[in-house]
Scaffold this active site. Structure first.
Site, PDB file in Angstrom:
ATOM      1  N   LEU A   1      -6.052  -3.162   5.811  1.00 49.24           N
ATOM      2  CA  LEU A   1      -6.359  -1.741   6.020  1.00 49.24           C
ATOM      3  C   LEU A   1      -5.537  -0.867   5.094  1.00 49.24           C
ATOM      4  O   LEU A   1      -5.944   0.216   4.721  1.00 49.24           O
ATOM      5  CB  LEU A   1      -6.040  -1.337   7.460  1.00 49.24           C
TER       6      LEU A   1
ATOM      7  N   GLY B   1       1.687   0.064   3.357  1.00 51.37           N
ATOM      8  CA  GLY B   1       2.620   1.189   3.370  1.00 51.37           C
ATOM      9  C   GLY B   1       3.986   0.724   2.950  1.00 51.37           C
ATOM     10  O   GLY B   1       4.171  -0.401   2.496  1.00 51.37           O
ATOM     11  N   GLY B   2       4.922   1.624   3.102  1.00 53.38           N
ATOM     12  CA  GLY B   2       6.279   1.317   2.718  1.00 53.38           C
ATOM     13  C   GLY B   2       6.865   0.178   3.536  1.00 53.38           C
ATOM     14  O   GLY B   2       7.757  -0.527   3.102  1.00 53.38           O
ATOM     15  N   PHE B   3       6.367  -0.017   4.741  1.00 50.94           N
ATOM     16  CA  PHE B   3       6.984  -0.990   5.622  1.00 50.94           C
ATOM     17  C   PHE B   3       6.236  -2.313   5.682  1.00 50.94           C
ATOM     18  O   PHE B   3       6.623  -3.215   6.382  1.00 50.94           O
ATOM     19  CB  PHE B   3       7.085  -0.424   7.033  1.00 50.94           C
ATOM     20  N   GLY B   4       5.129  -2.407   5.025  1.00 56.75           N
ATOM     21  CA  GLY B   4       4.433  -3.675   5.044  1.00 56.75           C
ATOM     22  C   GLY B   4       2.936  -3.481   5.033  1.00 56.75           C
ATOM     23  O   GLY B   4       2.430  -2.365   4.929  1.00 56.75           O
TER      24      GLY B   4
ATOM     25  N   VAL C   1      -0.933  -3.751   6.533  1.00 61.68           N
ATOM     26  CA  VAL C   1      -1.590  -3.560   7.825  1.00 61.68           C
ATOM     27  C   VAL C   1      -2.977  -4.201   7.774  1.00 61.68           C
ATOM     28  O   VAL C   1      -3.742  -3.949   6.841  1.00 61.68           O
ATOM     29  CB  VAL C   1      -1.748  -2.065   8.159  1.00 61.68           C
TER      30      VAL C   1
ATOM     31  N   ASP D   1       9.545   9.456   9.077  1.00 64.62           N
ATOM     32  CA  ASP D   1       8.582   9.301   7.986  1.00 64.62           C
ATOM     33  C   ASP D   1       7.266  10.003   8.317  1.00 64.62           C
ATOM     34  O   ASP D   1       6.198   9.414   8.254  1.00 64.62           O
ATOM     35  CB  ASP D   1       8.371   7.818   7.669  1.00 64.62           C
TER      36      ASP D   1
END
Ligand code: NAG
Ligand code: NAG
Ligand code: NAG
Ligand code: NAG
Ligand code: NAG
Ligand code: NAG
Ligand code: NAG
Ligand code: NAG
Length: 686
Positions: A359, A362-365, A367, A478
């Protein structure tokens, strides 16, 4: 002879009860269930996952799976009034309930004795904190005609719950009119001594709900035994006549959320104009005991022994292989409350984390979209990789509290799973994707101003909840357009809350890294490294401006312009009295001028370089709701702070050069979408 009698017996039985059965069917005045099977008369109507155990006759409203609803109602409405305009009759009910949670100390969500004018309200209700009674649109509406006594085992701040073990009387709402600790008056002199009760203790409890029509008094009495205490646990003076229709349905509702419990009803009696028949806890069905582990018997036969030895060897290898390759559950993980999914389940849900289901990233991984194999619910699975075990552990222990955050404008965390250095977080799937897609780079769908304004208010209400509505202050860290997701009804929902903490935990203690996205980062942040509610407000200000202008906070395409920074440009136009010139041309002039001017001015106020000059989220929501009016003239957003802001306006300014992460944003065209400082999460494990 004996045989024929036995064969005839069921018919005899039916025949004997037929007259009673008839009166019960036409005009019920009384109910009595001591266990729920083998009852002559009408069966309860069961919906959701409620069912009656054929063997022991226990009514089980929910099991220990997340987000379920169970309803059990008497199918024929009771007559509570002579006609709609007259007084509600007195009534009384007694029942035995038991709540057995999945994790000993964490219940989810609760059970309610319910009297409702319509079954339709209940059929459209939501699980979790809504207890299967109402949904987000009809909550609080007078047209619900709903009366409930809740036995709630989760503290929902949204509804002002006092704790996670309370009894409350609710009218058309999940905000209780009155509530108190689950407790009872033990036998003794006078009214007795008040003792605490644990609703989720897994033991049967007796409850009496009485309504006295003459005194207009509702009382709720609890006890761990069959004897009714002299003094009720909770009483409330209210004439139920405006709430009750002439005919109302009576029954029970229960729901589970992120955390789950089995909710049981063991027996139930109910009577109009009189005292409900007495139930005896001892003669009610017994709760199923805890699942017993089967211990295999080893028979001492020599041939068998060698086989067992061989088998153990294989078992040993198998276990070794399992431990090496599969989820290793460490003891600390078992203490975490929210639903823990198995890696297998999530792998199956996302079809093996294929790129096809990606999907976003992002910065964190990354999705992924997924469909849970059991419930067929659509979910978004976020895969966060982490190198430091220590940091991960601290973060996972925070999931318990993040999981308890619930608000209609937050993307709900459903559960989690850890596999080696990977953390998998399971969220509600948001059909309409993220807000940025509707704003920038020639969007396919243009949001109308009403929709944009609603989304701004939604996000503000989520942030207010994070800052002030929870037991501790939660800072989002964020806030940005790509973290605002839109559900099927285009409601704005804030995602990724709490996640930034992962990187703080992982960061080296001596050099605190800053998480955030350029353009949304408050100027003091790179300097102090300390996220505060006020840094969230700053980011929210940037969000408001971009929603109104359809321009990113820092637009790389305008790099050569002085209009590179959106706040600066909006401020310039404001000073020149041309504020409406900044409005997104895609709106084609179709907007409420008063609203858009308010949003732009509020955006400038939130973008103030001095943290103390920014409004709080509570003030922001008051402005947005029109409760307070904005000041006529604004202070210049960034001159109070000589140190930070002007440097900040220039992304190559000195405060950034000291960072060893300059490479992250040196690739200019893409920096607006990724965190400016992506830390390499590592911490020395001691
Ligand atoms: C009640 O349920 C039982 C068992 O499920 C069933 O055999 C019986 O026919 C039902 N009775 C009525 C009146 O629906
Ligand atoms: C709960 O009930 C649902 C539906 O019957 C079932 O799919 C699920 O496996 C049950 N969960 C547990 C923990 O028994
Ligand atoms: C009482 O009110 C309900 C809901 O408005 C209605 O359905 C019902 O017909 C009314 N009953 C009488 C006797 O007027
Ligand atoms: C909420 O429940 C009502 C019935 O009381 C229903 O008409 C409405 O569609 C439901 N709303 C949602 C969002 O499900
Ligand atoms: C309350 O219910 C009535 C009738 O169903 C409906 O017209 C009204 O819009 C509802 N109000 C709210 C705030 O949901
Ligand atoms: C209490 O009940 C009344 C119904 O008489 C309702 O209108 C009111 O909103 C309720 N109060 C609270 C605090 O929920
Ligand atoms: C409710 O129970 C908690 C914990 O048992 C206790 O600390 C608190 O004082 C009780 N509150 C009241 C009002 O009795
Ligand atoms: C309950 O009592 C009232 C008067 O006290 C009477 O009018 C009514 O019919 C009674 N209702 C039932 C269901 O017996």
């Amino acid at each position: 002879m004996m045989g024929t009698l036995l064969q005839l017996y069921p018919f005899l039985f039916l025949f004997l009860f037929l007259p009673i059965l008839n009166t019960v069917l036409s005009q019920p005045q009384q109910l009595f269930y001591s266990g729920f099977n083998h009852i002559p008369g009408t069966n309860l109507s069961l919906t959701g996952i409620a069912k009656i155990d054929d063997k022991n006759g226990i009514l089980k409203l929910t099991n220990e799976t997340s987000r379920l609803i169970g309803h059990a109602f008497y199918p024929i409405p009771f007559q509570f009034k002579n006609n709609n305009g007259s007084r509600t009759f007195s009534f009384s009910s007694s029942f035995a309930i038991a709540i057995v949670p999945e994790y000993p100390k964490l219940g989810g969500h609760g059970l309610a004795f319910t009297i409702s004018a319509s079954m339709d309200t209940l059929n459209h209700a939501l699980p979790s904190q809504y207890l299967g009674l109402l949904n987000s649109t009809n909550i609080g509406n007078f047209s619900n005609h709903l009366f409930a006594v809740e036995f709630d085992t989760v503290q929902d701040f949204e509804f002002g719950d006092i704790n996670d073990n309370h009894v409350g009387i609710n009218i058309n709402n999940l905000v209780s009119n009155v509530s108190c600790n689950a407790s009872y008056y033990a036998e003794g002199e006078g009214e007795g001594k008040l003792e605490n009760l644990n609703l989720k203790g897994g033991k049967p409890l007796m409850v009496w709900v009485d309504y006295d029509s003459v005194k207009s008094l509702i009382s709720v009495t609890l006890s761990p035994s069959s004897t009714k205490p002299k003094k009720p646990t909770l009483s409330y003076s209210l004439d139920l006549s405006p709430i009750f229709h002439e005919r109302m349905y009576v029954g029970f509702s229960a729901s589970t959320g992120l955390l789950a419990s089995s909710h049981y009803v063991l027996g139930w009696s109910f009577k109009i104009n009189g005292t409900a028949p007495t139930l005896d806890l001892d003669s009610l069905p017994k709760l199923p005991g805890p699942k017993k582990k089967q211990t295999p018997m080893v028979v001492g036969v020599s041939v068998a022994t060698s086989f067992i030895a061989l088998f153990s060897l294989f078992l040993g290898f198998y276990l070794f292989w399992k431990i090496k390759n599969a989820d290793v559950i460490e003891p600390w993980e078992l203490e975490i409350g929210p639903h823990r999914y198995s890696y297998k389940e999530l792998k199956k849900a996302t079809k093996g984390f294929k790129d096809k289901g990606l999907l976003g990233q992002g910065g964190f991984g990354r999705v992924y979209k997924g469909t849970l194999p059991n419930s067929k619910n659509q979910v978004a699975v976020k895969r966060v990789s982490h190198e430091s075990k220590q940091g991960l552990r601290e973060f996972v222990s925070e999931i318990a509290s993040i999981g308890r955050l619930r608000h209609r404008n937050l993307v709900q965390l459903l559960g989690w799973c850890r596999r080696r250095g990977d953390l998998l977080l399971v969220y509600d799937f948001m059909e309409n994707g993220s807000l940025d897609k509707y704003l920038f780079d020639e969007p396919k769908t243009i949001l109308r101003w009403q929709e944009r304004f609603k989304i701004i208010k939604d996000v503000a209400s989520a942030l207010l909840y994070l800052h002030e509505g929870y037991e501790q202050v939660v800072i989002h860290r964020d806030v940005k357009a790509s973290n605002v997701l839109l559900d099927s009804e285009m409601n704005g929902r804030l995602g990724d809350f709490g996640l930034a903490r992962l990187y703080e935990h992982g960061g080296h203690p001596s050099t605190t890294r800053v998480v955030g996205t350029l353009g949304y980062l408050a100027p003091e942040l790179p300097r102090t490294g300390k996220a505060t509610p006020s840094t969230d407000v700053y980011a929210f200000g940037a969000l408001m401006l971009e929603v109104a202008c359809g321009v990113r906070p820092v637009d790389p395409r305008k790099a050569q312009h002085e209009d590179l920074v959106l706040v600066d440009w909006v401020w310039k136009m404001y000073k020149e009295g041309k504020l409406l010139d900044v409005v997104d041309p895609n709106l084609n002039g179709d907007f409420d001028e008063r609203e858009i001017v308010m949003v732009l001015k509020l955006g400038l106020m939130c973008s103030n370089g001095a943290p103390n000059s920014r409004p709080s989220m509570r003030q922001v929501t008051r402005y947005l709701d029109g409760e307070n009016l904005l000041p006529d003239s604004l202070m210049k957003p960034h001159h109070n702070n000589q140190e930070g802001f002007d440097e900040f306006l220039n992304p190559f300014g000195s405060s950034f050069n000291s960072s060893d992460n300059i490479g992250m944003y040196a690739s200019f065209p893409s920096f607006t979408n990724s965190p400016v400082f992506t830390p390499i999460g590592r911490r020395e494990t001691s």
